[in-house]
Design a protein around this motif. Sequence first.
Motif, short mmCIF file in Angstrom:
data_model
loop_
_atom_site.label_atom_id
_atom_site.label_comp_id
_atom_site.label_asym_id
_atom_site.label_seq_id
_atom_site.Cartn_x
_atom_site.Cartn_y
_atom_site.Cartn_z
N PRO A 217 0.80 -1.24 0.00
CA PRO A 217 0.00 0.00 0.00
C PRO A 217 0.83 1.28 0.00
N LYS A 218 1.94 1.31 0.75
CA LYS A 218 2.74 2.53 0.83
C LYS A 218 3.37 2.90 -0.51
N ALA A 219 3.55 1.92 -1.38
CA ALA A 219 4.17 2.18 -2.68
C ALA A 219 3.14 2.28 -3.80
N LEU A 220 1.83 2.22 -3.46
CA LEU A 220 0.82 2.12 -4.49
C LEU A 220 0.71 3.39 -5.32
N ILE A 221 0.69 4.56 -4.68
CA ILE A 221 0.55 5.81 -5.43
C ILE A 221 1.73 5.98 -6.39
N THR A 222 2.94 5.65 -5.92
CA THR A 222 4.11 5.76 -6.79
C THR A 222 4.02 4.81 -7.97
N ALA A 223 3.58 3.57 -7.72
CA ALA A 223 3.47 2.58 -8.78
C ALA A 223 2.43 3.00 -9.81
N ILE A 224 1.27 3.46 -9.35
CA ILE A 224 0.24 3.92 -10.28
C ILE A 224 0.71 5.18 -11.00
N GLY A 225 1.46 6.01 -10.31
CA GLY A 225 2.02 7.20 -10.97
C GLY A 225 2.91 6.84 -12.13
N LEU A 226 3.70 5.75 -11.99
CA LEU A 226 4.56 5.31 -13.10
C LEU A 226 3.73 4.80 -14.27
N PHE A 227 2.63 4.11 -13.98
CA PHE A 227 1.74 3.65 -15.06
C PHE A 227 1.13 4.85 -15.77
N VAL A 228 0.67 5.84 -15.00
CA VAL A 228 0.11 7.05 -15.60
C VAL A 228 1.18 7.80 -16.38
N ALA A 229 2.42 7.77 -15.88
CA ALA A 229 3.52 8.39 -16.62
C ALA A 229 3.69 7.72 -17.98
N GLY A 230 3.51 6.40 -18.03
CA GLY A 230 3.54 5.70 -19.31
C GLY A 230 2.45 6.19 -20.23
N ASN A 231 1.26 6.48 -19.66
CA ASN A 231 0.18 7.07 -20.46
C ASN A 231 0.65 8.37 -21.09
N SER A 232 1.29 9.20 -20.29
CA SER A 232 1.70 10.51 -20.79
C SER A 232 2.77 10.38 -21.87
N VAL A 233 3.73 9.47 -21.67
CA VAL A 233 4.78 9.27 -22.68
C VAL A 233 4.17 8.69 -23.96
N GLY A 234 3.21 7.77 -23.82
CA GLY A 234 2.54 7.22 -24.99
C GLY A 234 1.77 8.29 -25.75
N GLY A 235 1.04 9.13 -25.01
CA GLY A 235 0.32 10.21 -25.66
C GLY A 235 1.25 11.18 -26.36
N MET A 236 2.38 11.49 -25.71
CA MET A 236 3.34 12.42 -26.30
C MET A 236 4.02 11.83 -27.53
N SER A 237 4.58 10.62 -27.36
CA SER A 237 5.35 10.03 -28.47
C SER A 237 4.46 9.75 -29.67
N GLY A 238 3.22 9.29 -29.39
CA GLY A 238 2.31 9.02 -30.49
C GLY A 238 2.03 10.27 -31.30
N ARG A 239 1.79 11.36 -30.63
CA ARG A 239 1.46 12.59 -31.35
C ARG A 239 2.67 13.18 -32.06
N VAL A 240 3.84 13.13 -31.41
CA VAL A 240 5.04 13.68 -32.05
C VAL A 240 5.41 12.86 -33.28
N ILE A 241 5.41 11.54 -33.12
CA ILE A 241 5.78 10.67 -34.24
C ILE A 241 4.81 10.82 -35.40
N THR A 242 3.51 10.77 -35.09
CA THR A 242 2.53 10.88 -36.17
C THR A 242 2.60 12.25 -36.84
N GLY A 243 2.91 13.29 -36.06
CA GLY A 243 2.99 14.63 -36.65
C GLY A 243 4.06 14.72 -37.72
N TRP A 244 5.26 14.25 -37.42
CA TRP A 244 6.36 14.34 -38.38
C TRP A 244 6.20 13.36 -39.53
N VAL A 245 5.75 12.14 -39.22
CA VAL A 245 5.56 11.16 -40.30
C VAL A 245 4.45 11.63 -41.23
#
Length: 445
Positions: A174-202
């Motif tokens: 439990p003490k590490a849960l917020i951090t672990a979920i934060g990393l998953f959400v961080a993956g969401n943000s990187v996916g959203g960013m990389s998807g848009r940047v890559i698709t924009g240039w391609v």
Amino acid sequence: MPSASTGASTIVGASAATAVRPEAARAHATSAEVAPLDVVPVDSRMTPGGPGYRRMSLALFLAGVATFALLYSTQALLPLISGDFGVTASTASWTVSAATGALALFVLPLSALSERFGRRTLMTASLAIAVAVGLLVPFAPSVGWLVALRAVQGAALAGLPVSAMAYLAEEVRPKALITAIGLFVAGNSVGGMSGRVITGWVAQEWGWRVAVGVLGLIAVGCAVAFRLLLPAPKHFKAGSLRPAVLARTVRGHLANPLLRRLYAIGALFMTVFGAVYTVIGYRLTEAPFSLPQGIIGSVFLVYLVGAVSASTAGRLVGRLGRRGALYLAGGTTTAGLLVSLADSLPLILLGLVLITAGFFAGHAVASSSVSHTAKEGRAQASALYQSAYYLGSSAGGTLGAVAFHAGGWAGTVALGLLAVLGVVTITVVGSHAARTQRRLVAVQH
């Protein structure tokens, strides 16, 4: 099927009719048969630095990357899709809203499958189907077909975020849960960013169809790596698929005032985010900016700010508390919306940075609070949050486009400010309810 244990010790050579004293049982049994009475069970759930934690974090990070990259694969390309099919921004926005709306509708049914067949199994199946559909999206012959394929893709992805949240709640301390979920959400943000940047240039060089095809291939790699890396669950207990059980669990969650507030907060934060990032491409293609598609795609690099704010949400809650963190997230988002009104590209980018930081921090705090609050039926609790969250995204994308047509960027900002006001109001109500509850407990004791 293994036989049921009665809890009695078995001693080789003892008669079935012989009564065995507990002292004798402990003297003759092996340590594998009887655990010492004075040993406290060790919490075998994962913790930062412990076995499997890094593999788990990387696996779910990659799953988050694939989820957001696929889910929002057309968002940065909406002006090109409008031009290709000869449709308005509102019509083109359905290529995003259909995916998020289908996810919102299917997340609860798929959460039941997660309870029955396991988190890892459902996450793997969800990614596999979504990736397969993603490879078909570039060949859509009309905007109707494109919307339909995107809806199927969103429905498939519905099994991933809810299972990921439940997996973390079961497998991480439990003490590490917020951090672990934060990393998953961080993956969401990187996916959203990389998807848009890559698709924009391609897309600038080869068109939007090639762009979403490249994104589909990247998602294939993420899906394969996810399956190879994610540790097998150790604490999952299969639940029931009976509709009556599911309905009872859902009613229990909806009867919880704290969970209801968290669901509404997630929906309202995502309304802001969906509106802003659906419309920003249209604003930047128009005068006085008239930016090319590649540059517009690069604007989404501000998602990296979201990765940082999401991954640090645990420390933020530790310092300010959950409600304090939500107030800060709402205030940061409000500041970003107001700054973005300026007709200056640097100030617009600063506004997007603040909006993104506030949104991802608020989302990480709200979603982790759901997992922490629900003691039973965690998959359904997370499913209800995800449903509200993606309904907010769908509503934000559609209403944001309508507001943009009606009042320009100022109309979209006004919609966002109303949603943030809702977040703050709900948080104030929650703070009042918590104080009232504490006074009642103090009086009773």
